[in-house]
Scaffold this motif. Structure first.
Motif, PDB file in Angstrom:
ATOM      1  N   ALA A  90     -14.005  24.579  34.687  1.00  0.00           N
ATOM      2  CA  ALA A  90     -13.954  23.590  33.611  1.00  0.00           C
ATOM      3  C   ALA A  90     -15.382  23.132  33.333  1.00  0.00           C
ATOM      4  CB  ALA A  90     -13.082  22.396  34.000  1.00  0.00           C
ATOM      5  N   HIS A  91     -15.561  22.442  32.216  1.00  0.00           N
ATOM      6  CA  HIS A  91     -16.875  21.939  31.840  1.00  0.00           C
ATOM      7  C   HIS A  91     -16.744  20.474  31.424  1.00  0.00           C
ATOM      8  CE1 HIS A  91     -18.878  25.880  31.939  1.00  0.00           C
ATOM      9  NE2 HIS A  91     -17.726  26.355  31.491  1.00  0.00           N
ATOM     10  N   ARG A  92     -17.838  19.752  31.592  1.00  0.00           N
ATOM     11  CA  ARG A  92     -17.826  18.347  31.208  1.00  0.00           C
ATOM     12  C   ARG A  92     -17.671  18.235  29.698  1.00  0.00           C
ATOM     13  NH1 ARG A  92     -19.202  14.373  34.334  1.00  0.00           N
ATOM     14  NH2 ARG A  92     -20.597  15.653  35.624  1.00  0.00           N
ATOM     15  N   ALA A  93     -16.707  17.451  29.249  1.00  0.00           N
ATOM     16  CA  ALA A  93     -16.464  17.275  27.823  1.00  0.00           C
ATOM     17  C   ALA A  93     -17.547  16.388  27.214  1.00  0.00           C
ATOM     18  CB  ALA A  93     -15.085  16.646  27.600  1.00  0.00           C
ATOM     19  N   MET A  95     -14.721  11.099  23.971  1.00  0.00           N
ATOM     20  CA  MET A  95     -14.030  10.176  24.861  1.00  0.00           C
ATOM     21  C   MET A  95     -14.124   8.717  24.422  1.00  0.00           C
ATOM     22  SD  MET A  95     -13.052  12.372  27.096  1.00  0.00           S
ATOM     23  CE  MET A  95     -13.474  13.975  27.783  1.00  0.00           C
ATOM     24  N   VAL A  96     -14.987   8.417  23.476  1.00  0.00           N
ATOM     25  CA  VAL A  96     -15.245   7.034  23.089  1.00  0.00           C
ATOM     26  C   VAL A  96     -14.780   6.786  21.669  1.00  0.00           C
ATOM     27  CG1 VAL A  96     -16.995   5.231  22.852  1.00  0.00           C
ATOM     28  CG2 VAL A  96     -17.259   6.998  24.610  1.00  0.00           C
ATOM     29  N   PHE A  97     -13.896   5.801  21.510  1.00  0.00           N
ATOM     30  CA  PHE A  97     -13.382   5.433  20.193  1.00  0.00           C
ATOM     31  C   PHE A  97     -13.837   4.022  19.834  1.00  0.00           C
ATOM     32  CE2 PHE A  97      -9.526   7.992  21.839  1.00  0.00           C
ATOM     33  CZ  PHE A  97     -10.153   9.194  21.548  1.00  0.00           C
ATOM     34  N   GLU A  98     -13.633   3.660  18.610  1.00  0.00           N
ATOM     35  CA  GLU A  98     -14.001   2.315  18.166  1.00  0.00           C
ATOM     36  C   GLU A  98     -12.832   1.663  17.433  1.00  0.00           C
ATOM     37  OE1 GLU A  98     -17.457   0.484  15.308  1.00  0.00           O
ATOM     38  OE2 GLU A  98     -18.068   1.871  16.899  1.00  0.00           O
ATOM     39  N   ASP A  99     -12.380   0.555  17.955  1.00  0.00           N
ATOM     40  CA  ASP A  99     -11.291  -0.243  17.382  1.00  0.00           C
ATOM     41  C   ASP A  99      -9.923   0.413  17.521  1.00  0.00           C
ATOM     42  OD1 ASP A  99     -12.950  -2.359  16.658  1.00  0.00           O
ATOM     43  OD2 ASP A  99     -13.362  -1.504  14.681  1.00  0.00           O
ATOM     44  N   TRP A 126      -7.466   4.146  18.306  1.00  0.00           N
ATOM     45  CA  TRP A 126      -7.421   5.460  18.945  1.00  0.00           C
ATOM     46  C   TRP A 126      -7.888   6.537  17.976  1.00  0.00           C
ATOM     47  CZ3 TRP A 126      -6.360   6.673  23.969  1.00  0.00           C
ATOM     48  CH2 TRP A 126      -6.223   8.040  24.270  1.00  0.00           C
ATOM     49  N   ALA A 127      -8.790   7.375  18.463  1.00  0.00           N
ATOM     50  CA  ALA A 127      -9.320   8.537  17.744  1.00  0.00           C
ATOM     51  C   ALA A 127     -10.263   8.183  16.605  1.00  0.00           C
ATOM     52  CB  ALA A 127      -8.197   9.437  17.229  1.00  0.00           C
ATOM     53  N   LYS A 128     -10.541   6.904  16.396  1.00  0.00           N
ATOM     54  CA  LYS A 128     -11.563   6.557  15.410  1.00  0.00           C
ATOM     55  C   LYS A 128     -12.922   6.686  16.092  1.00  0.00           C
ATOM     56  CE  LYS A 128     -13.420   2.819  12.581  1.00  0.00           C
ATOM     57  NZ  LYS A 128     -13.370   1.355  12.266  1.00  0.00           N
ATOM     58  N   PRO A 129     -13.794   7.559  15.609  1.00  0.00           N
ATOM     59  CA  PRO A 129     -15.069   7.806  16.289  1.00  0.00           C
ATOM     60  C   PRO A 129     -15.888   6.531  16.446  1.00  0.00           C
ATOM     61  CG  PRO A 129     -14.664   9.467  14.605  1.00  0.00           C
ATOM     62  CD  PRO A 129     -13.629   8.397  14.407  1.00  0.00           C
ATOM     63  N   ALA A 130     -16.555   6.428  17.561  1.00  0.00           N
ATOM     64  CA  ALA A 130     -17.420   5.286  17.812  1.00  0.00           C
ATOM     65  C   ALA A 130     -18.749   5.472  17.095  1.00  0.00           C
ATOM     66  CB  ALA A 130     -17.654   5.123  19.308  1.00  0.00           C
ATOM     67  N   SER A 131     -19.500   4.397  16.985  1.00  0.00           N
ATOM     68  CA  SER A 131     -20.820   4.479  16.373  1.00  0.00           C
ATOM     69  C   SER A 131     -21.668   5.483  17.138  1.00  0.00           C
ATOM     70  CB  SER A 131     -21.492   3.107  16.400  1.00  0.00           C
ATOM     71  OG  SER A 131     -20.684   2.148  15.743  1.00  0.00           O
ATOM     72  N   PRO A 132     -22.485   6.263  16.460  1.00  0.00           N
ATOM     73  CA  PRO A 132     -23.262   7.317  17.127  1.00  0.00           C
ATOM     74  C   PRO A 132     -24.101   6.822  18.295  1.00  0.00           C
ATOM     75  CG  PRO A 132     -23.382   7.561  14.753  1.00  0.00           C
ATOM     76  CD  PRO A 132     -22.691   6.236  15.007  1.00  0.00           C
ATOM     77  N   HIS A 133     -24.671   5.608  18.180  1.00  0.00           N
ATOM     78  CA  HIS A 133     -25.554   5.133  19.253  1.00  0.00           C
ATOM     79  C   HIS A 133     -24.799   4.895  20.552  1.00  0.00           C
ATOM     80  CE1 HIS A 133     -24.048   0.980  19.070  1.00  0.00           C
ATOM     81  NE2 HIS A 133     -24.043   1.098  17.758  1.00  0.00           N
ATOM     82  N   ALA A 134     -23.481   4.694  20.483  1.00  0.00           N
ATOM     83  CA  ALA A 134     -22.696   4.440  21.697  1.00  0.00           C
ATOM     84  C   ALA A 134     -22.568   5.691  22.576  1.00  0.00           C
ATOM     85  CB  ALA A 134     -21.297   3.927  21.319  1.00  0.00           C
TER      86      ALA A 134
END
Length: 229
Positions: free
Chosen positions: A203-206, A211-215, A217-225
């Motif tokens: 396996a490989h690290r994802a 893995m990080v959402f914002e507000d 589920w599945a809404k992408p977080a801000s790029p800097h996060a």
């Protein structure tokens, strides 16, 4: 003059770097070189584990230091039995799995079995709707021990391939207790330069961004996060 940390309660920069180094260089070790772990060092590691956070301050960790050779051989046998059953359950990856080294029980300087104690149901604080927080708390103790071991130059591996019931019987554990980890601990020739299962192409690290959402589920977080992988 060295650069000062930005936050007033932050550790010094060398101390911060040491913490992050332990995190990023920690490995789930399977290859050990025998040797010994001094009693003082083992006590430091267990004290680090015992200072882990726990839900409701329940401290649901118990450590059994397995020193008897016949007991270690019994542990090895239980793990090997489950390894075969796990391989069969993996179907088409059975042969691939059987080539992996999954334990160091007979080679490591120390073997610790981590178990949840009986009577955990009396701890309601933080567990009424999430009773598995006892296991989560014990995992925090294991991680503390793991990072402390890496800082001390010792390898550690977490083995979870065993029957909890059979292991509890082997170690004469009381009814209601539950073993959750067999920890192999001790000197190693070298630390893996990457996780062993990644090196073995299991396996490989994802990507962190997955893995990080914002507000929601599945809404992408801000790029800097997710800037650092």
């Amino acid at each position: 003059m060295s650069e000062q940390p930005a936050e007033p309660h932050a550790f010094s920069l060398p101390e911060q770097q040491a913490v992050y180094r332990a995190i990023y260089e920690r490995r789930d070790m399977r290859h050990f070189s025998g040797g010994v772990v001094s009693d003082d060092l083992l006590q430091r590691l267990l004290s680090a584990a015992h200072h882990a956070p726990s839900v409701g301050f329940m401290q649901p960790w118990r450590f059994i230091r397995v020193r008897n050779r016949s007991l270690r051989e019994g542990l090895h046998t239980l793990i090997e039995q489950e390894r075969v059953l796990t391989a069969r359950a993996l179907g088409e990856r059975e042969d691939e799995f059987m080539k992996l080294k999954v334990q160091g029980v007979l080679d490591a300087a120390e073997v610790l079995v981590v178990a949840l104690p009986p009577g955990r149901e009396q701890h309601v604080f933080g567990r009424r709707t999430l009773p598995e927080m006892d296991l989560a708390s014990a995992a925090c103790a294991i991680q503390n021990l793991w990072l402390a071991a890496r800082a001390e130059g010792l390898g550690m591996g977490w083995v979870s391939i065993f029957s909890p019931q059979q292991l509890a019987q082997l170690l004469l554990m009381p009814e209601g207790s539950k073993p959750v980890a067999v920890l192999c601990l001790g000197p190693v020739q070298a630390f893996y330069d990457q996780p062993m299962l990644q090196a073995e192409h299991w396996a490989h690290r994802a990507p962190l961004a997955d893995m990080v959402f914002e507000d929601y589920w599945a809404k992408p977080a801000s790029p800097h996060a997710c800037a650092r992988e």
